[in-house]
Design a protein around this motif. Structure first.
Motif, PDB file in Angstrom:
ATOM      1  N   MET A 164      76.176 -86.042   9.034  1.00 25.25           N
ATOM      2  CA  MET A 164      75.398 -84.817   9.233  1.00 25.25           C
ATOM      3  C   MET A 164      75.633 -83.917   8.023  1.00 25.25           C
ATOM      4  N   PRO A 165      74.659 -83.267   7.413  1.00 22.36           N
ATOM      5  CA  PRO A 165      73.251 -83.199   7.823  1.00 22.36           C
ATOM      6  C   PRO A 165      72.346 -84.192   7.083  1.00 22.36           C
ATOM      7  N   LEU A 166      72.960 -85.183   6.362  1.00 19.29           N
ATOM      8  CA  LEU A 166      72.127 -86.073   5.539  1.00 19.29           C
ATOM      9  C   LEU A 166      71.157 -86.901   6.383  1.00 19.29           C
ATOM     10  N   GLN A 167      71.659 -87.480   7.480  1.00 24.81           N
ATOM     11  CA  GLN A 167      70.781 -88.301   8.323  1.00 24.81           C
ATOM     12  C   GLN A 167      69.610 -87.446   8.846  1.00 24.81           C
ATOM     13  N   GLY A 168      69.911 -86.213   9.201  1.00 19.51           N
ATOM     14  CA  GLY A 168      68.871 -85.305   9.689  1.00 19.51           C
ATOM     15  C   GLY A 168      67.853 -84.961   8.609  1.00 19.51           C
ATOM     16  N   MET A 169      68.304 -84.930   7.360  1.00 17.21           N
ATOM     17  CA  MET A 169      67.364 -84.642   6.266  1.00 17.21           C
ATOM     18  C   MET A 169      66.411 -85.830   6.080  1.00 17.21           C
ATOM     19  N   VAL A 170      66.954 -87.036   6.290  1.00 19.78           N
ATOM     20  CA  VAL A 170      66.110 -88.237   6.193  1.00 19.78           C
ATOM     21  C   VAL A 170      65.089 -88.247   7.342  1.00 19.78           C
ATOM     22  N   THR A 171      65.531 -87.813   8.526  1.00 18.89           N
ATOM     23  CA  THR A 171      64.674 -87.984   9.708  1.00 18.89           C
ATOM     24  C   THR A 171      63.858 -86.744  10.078  1.00 18.89           C
ATOM     25  N   MET A 172      64.039 -85.662   9.326  1.00 19.54           N
ATOM     26  CA  MET A 172      63.284 -84.432   9.627  1.00 19.54           C
ATOM     27  C   MET A 172      61.783 -84.708   9.666  1.00 19.54           C
ATOM     28  N   ASP A 173      61.345 -85.520   8.708  1.00 15.74           N
ATOM     29  CA  ASP A 173      59.924 -85.870   8.640  1.00 15.74           C
ATOM     30  C   ASP A 173      59.515 -86.661   9.894  1.00 15.74           C
ATOM     31  N   ALA A 174      60.386 -87.566  10.339  1.00 16.57           N
ATOM     32  CA  ALA A 174      60.071 -88.378  11.520  1.00 16.57           C
ATOM     33  C   ALA A 174      60.012 -87.498  12.775  1.00 16.57           C
ATOM     34  N   ILE A 175      60.935 -86.527  12.863  1.00 16.76           N
ATOM     35  CA  ILE A 175      60.931 -85.629  14.029  1.00 16.76           C
ATOM     36  C   ILE A 175      59.613 -84.855  14.061  1.00 16.76           C
ATOM     37  N   ALA A 176      59.215 -84.339  12.898  1.00 15.62           N
ATOM     38  CA  ALA A 176      57.964 -83.555  12.839  1.00 15.62           C
ATOM     39  C   ALA A 176      56.754 -84.440  13.146  1.00 15.62           C
ATOM     40  N   ARG A 177      56.728 -85.635  12.553  1.00 19.27           N
ATOM     41  CA  ARG A 177      55.549 -86.510  12.750  1.00 19.27           C
ATOM     42  C   ARG A 177      55.438 -87.039  14.172  1.00 19.27           C
ATOM     43  N   THR A 178      56.577 -87.422  14.756  1.00 19.31           N
ATOM     44  CA  THR A 178      56.495 -87.988  16.110  1.00 19.31           C
ATOM     45  C   THR A 178      56.198 -86.892  17.140  1.00 19.31           C
ATOM     46  N   HIS A 179      56.487 -85.645  16.785  1.00 20.87           N
ATOM     47  CA  HIS A 179      56.155 -84.520  17.670  1.00 20.87           C
ATOM     48  C   HIS A 179      54.668 -84.180  17.509  1.00 20.87           C
ATOM     49  N   ARG A 180      54.237 -84.105  16.253  1.00 23.89           N
ATOM     50  CA  ARG A 180      52.838 -83.738  15.939  1.00 23.89           C
ATOM     51  C   ARG A 180      51.860 -84.782  16.494  1.00 23.89           C
ATOM     52  N   TYR A 181      52.238 -86.061  16.372  1.00 25.25           N
ATOM     53  CA  TYR A 181      51.356 -87.149  16.828  1.00 25.25           C
ATOM     54  C   TYR A 181      52.007 -87.876  18.008  1.00 25.25           C
ATOM     55  N   GLU A 185      63.372 -95.084   2.813  1.00 28.03           N
ATOM     56  CA  GLU A 185      62.401 -96.189   2.921  1.00 28.03           C
ATOM     57  C   GLU A 185      62.430 -96.803   4.322  1.00 28.03           C
ATOM     58  N   PHE A 186      63.625 -96.947   4.870  1.00 27.61           N
ATOM     59  CA  PHE A 186      63.747 -97.557   6.209  1.00 27.61           C
ATOM     60  C   PHE A 186      63.020 -96.695   7.258  1.00 27.61           C
ATOM     61  N   ALA A 187      63.264 -95.379   7.192  1.00 28.39           N
ATOM     62  CA  ALA A 187      62.638 -94.465   8.162  1.00 28.39           C
ATOM     63  C   ALA A 187      61.124 -94.468   7.989  1.00 28.39           C
ATOM     64  N   SER A 188      60.714 -94.442   6.747  1.00 23.50           N
ATOM     65  CA  SER A 188      59.290 -94.359   6.451  1.00 23.50           C
ATOM     66  C   SER A 188      58.550 -95.630   6.898  1.00 23.50           C
ATOM     67  N   LYS A 189      59.178 -96.782   6.671  1.00 26.63           N
ATOM     68  CA  LYS A 189      58.566 -98.061   7.069  1.00 26.63           C
ATOM     69  C   LYS A 189      58.477 -98.165   8.608  1.00 26.63           C
ATOM     70  N   LEU A 190      59.530 -97.694   9.245  1.00 28.05           N
ATOM     71  CA  LEU A 190      59.559 -97.748  10.712  1.00 28.05           C
ATOM     72  C   LEU A 190      58.376 -96.968  11.307  1.00 28.05           C
ATOM     73  N   LEU A 191      58.125 -95.795  10.751  1.00 28.43           N
ATOM     74  CA  LEU A 191      57.002 -94.984  11.255  1.00 28.43           C
ATOM     75  C   LEU A 191      55.668 -95.643  10.903  1.00 28.43           C
ATOM     76  N   ALA A 192      55.567 -96.145   9.667  1.00 31.88           N
ATOM     77  CA  ALA A 192      54.309 -96.787   9.247  1.00 31.88           C
ATOM     78  C   ALA A 192      54.030 -98.006  10.126  1.00 31.88           C
ATOM     79  N   ASP A 193      55.061 -98.823  10.381  1.00 33.98           N
ATOM     80  CA  ASP A 193      54.891-100.029  11.210  1.00 33.98           C
ATOM     81  C   ASP A 193      54.416 -99.673  12.629  1.00 33.98           C
ATOM     82  N   HIS A 194      54.739 -98.456  13.070  1.00 35.20           N
ATOM     83  CA  HIS A 194      54.314 -98.043  14.419  1.00 35.20           C
ATOM     84  C   HIS A 194      53.050 -97.173  14.382  1.00 35.20           C
ATOM     85  N   GLY A 195      52.434 -97.100  13.222  1.00 38.09           N
ATOM     86  CA  GLY A 195      51.141 -96.404  13.119  1.00 38.09           C
ATOM     87  C   GLY A 195      51.222 -94.895  13.286  1.00 38.09           C
TER      88      GLY A 195
END
Ligand SMILES: Cc1cc2nc3c(=O)[nH]c(=O)nc-3n(C[C@H](O)[C@H](O)[C@H](O)COP(=O)(O)O)c2cc1C
Length: 371
Positions: free
Chosen positions: A306-323, A98-108
């Protein structure tokens, strides 16, 4: 700057280039250095495609593949990748997602399109990296397998040696280097604190000579902070057999860094990086931004291993790269302090040429000082 290791690997220059980009691997090896493909983000099927492409574009030159099997991680011992992923997923508190997801949403930052989502657990474990090694060894031009974050398991070292290839491993302390040597690692990569990606606490100029002395005569590659030929001269003067570089290749023309990320790197100074556990769970040097600050802030749920934090942030890595253009303030921008010396986009060939030229100038300066 030809060393014994160059003859062992069939290369002209002992300049090793770690990169996630196949174009850079091929261009470095073609220019006389040694390109190494970082495989951690690829499934074995994707890695096969990358290696096949490199084989077709590298001519008769050799290259390497880098995997990540940490010395310590959650779920160690489980060797079935699917079971491991399921087991690990159950250990992730919802609060972190939830924390990771909110952080990305808050930054559009937009969500990934459904057809571009992939596995959360890529090559961060023995279970997921061993199949990558098997793929890499099918390719004759892969002459070296490197491992990050620990001594690779005995069976992995054996497999690589049985296939007639060399194994290297990164270290940040002389004690780790000795452990690598005892396990039969052929080349030790001593990476100092200032380096990009996962890094320890000892600065390069202090670490390199200690590791070289501790493991002699095993060859050592100096890593962490190298961006010029005079630094290469310094490393070879200390007894290194070559240099292992990473950050430098993020801003070459052949790199696939998105333009917004390239701008972040080109505009950064050597003071703009931080060692943060916020993306992978282990201290990793990257550009400091609102993401790294938020995970240190009062509302942060803290880091997972590791690797739990990376599993949480994998989506953020992909999204911040894609956009990347919308995500500059929260993007994952791994890079070392040498980022302050990376101020223009050049081709791989230009970088290698400049490194060689500076190396010659440095050695001439030293010769003039000789009695
Ligand atoms: C973007 C980036 C990603 C990295 N990922 C890995 C990795 O997956 N495996 C690895 O062995 N090293 C990785 N590293 C570390 C490099 O192999 C190398 O040791 C480091 O970049 C050297 O320091 P420098 O960045 O100052 O050149 C990474 C470095 C960077 C910059």
């Amino acid at each position: 700057m030809h060393t014994e290791l160059c003859d062992k690997l069939g290369i002209d220059l002992p300049i090793f280039a770690f990169t996630h980009c196949r174009d850079v691997v091929a261009a470095v090896s073609q220019a006389g250095g040694f390109g190494v493909l970082g495989a951690v983000g690829f499934t074995p099927e994707q890695l096969e495609i990358e290696c096949k492409w490199i084989d077709e574009h590298v001519g008769d030159k050799p290259y390497g593949v880098d995997i990540v099997i940490p010395g310590k991680y959650e779920g160690m011992g489980e060797i079935d990748p699917e079971k491991l992923e399921e087991q690990l997923r159950a250990l992730i508190p919802e609060q972190h997602r939830e924390f990771a997801s909110k952080l990305l949403a808050d930054h559009g930052v937009p969500e990934m399109p459904a057809d571009e989502r992939h596995h959360e657990l890529l090559g961060w474990t023995a279970a997921t990296a061993t199949p990558q090694v098997e793929v890499a060894l099918q390719h004759d031009k892969v002459r070296l397998i490197a491992n990050a974050l620990g001594t690779p398991p005995e069976d992995v070292i054996q497999k690589i040696h049985d296939a007639g290839r060399l194994v290297s491993a990164l270290c940040g302390r002389p004690e780790q280097a000795l452990k690598h040597k005892q396990a039969g690692i052929d080349i030790i990569i001593a990476q100092g604190y200032e380096g990009g990606g996962h890094t320890g606490e000892i600065g390069s100029v202090v670490l390199w000579p200690q590791v070289i002395k501790a493991v002699a005569p095993t060859p050592v590659l100096a890593a962490g902070g190298i961006g010029s030929g005079d630094q290469i001269a310094a490393a070879l003067a200390m007894g290194a057999q070559g240099v292992w570089t990473g950050s430098l290749w993020l801003t070459v023309r052949e790199a696939e860094s998105p333009p917004a990320q390239m701008d972040s790197y080109l505009g950064a100074s050597s003071r703009d990086t931080v060692r943060s556990r916020s993306y992978t769970g282990k201290p990793c040097r990257m550009l400091r931004n609102e993401w790294t600050d938020a995970w240190e802030g009062a509302e942060s749920p803290g880091y997972l291993g590791m690797p739990l934090q990376g599993m949480v942030t994998m989506d953020a890595i992909a999204r911040t790269h894609r956009y990347a253009d919308k995500a500059q303030s929260v993007a994952f921008n791994p890079v070392g302090q040498v980022v302050g010396m990376m101020n223009e986009v050049r081709t791989v060939r230009e970088v290698i040429y400049k490194l060689s030229e500076e190396y010659i100038e440095a050695t001439e300066r030293i010769q003039q000082l000789a009695p």
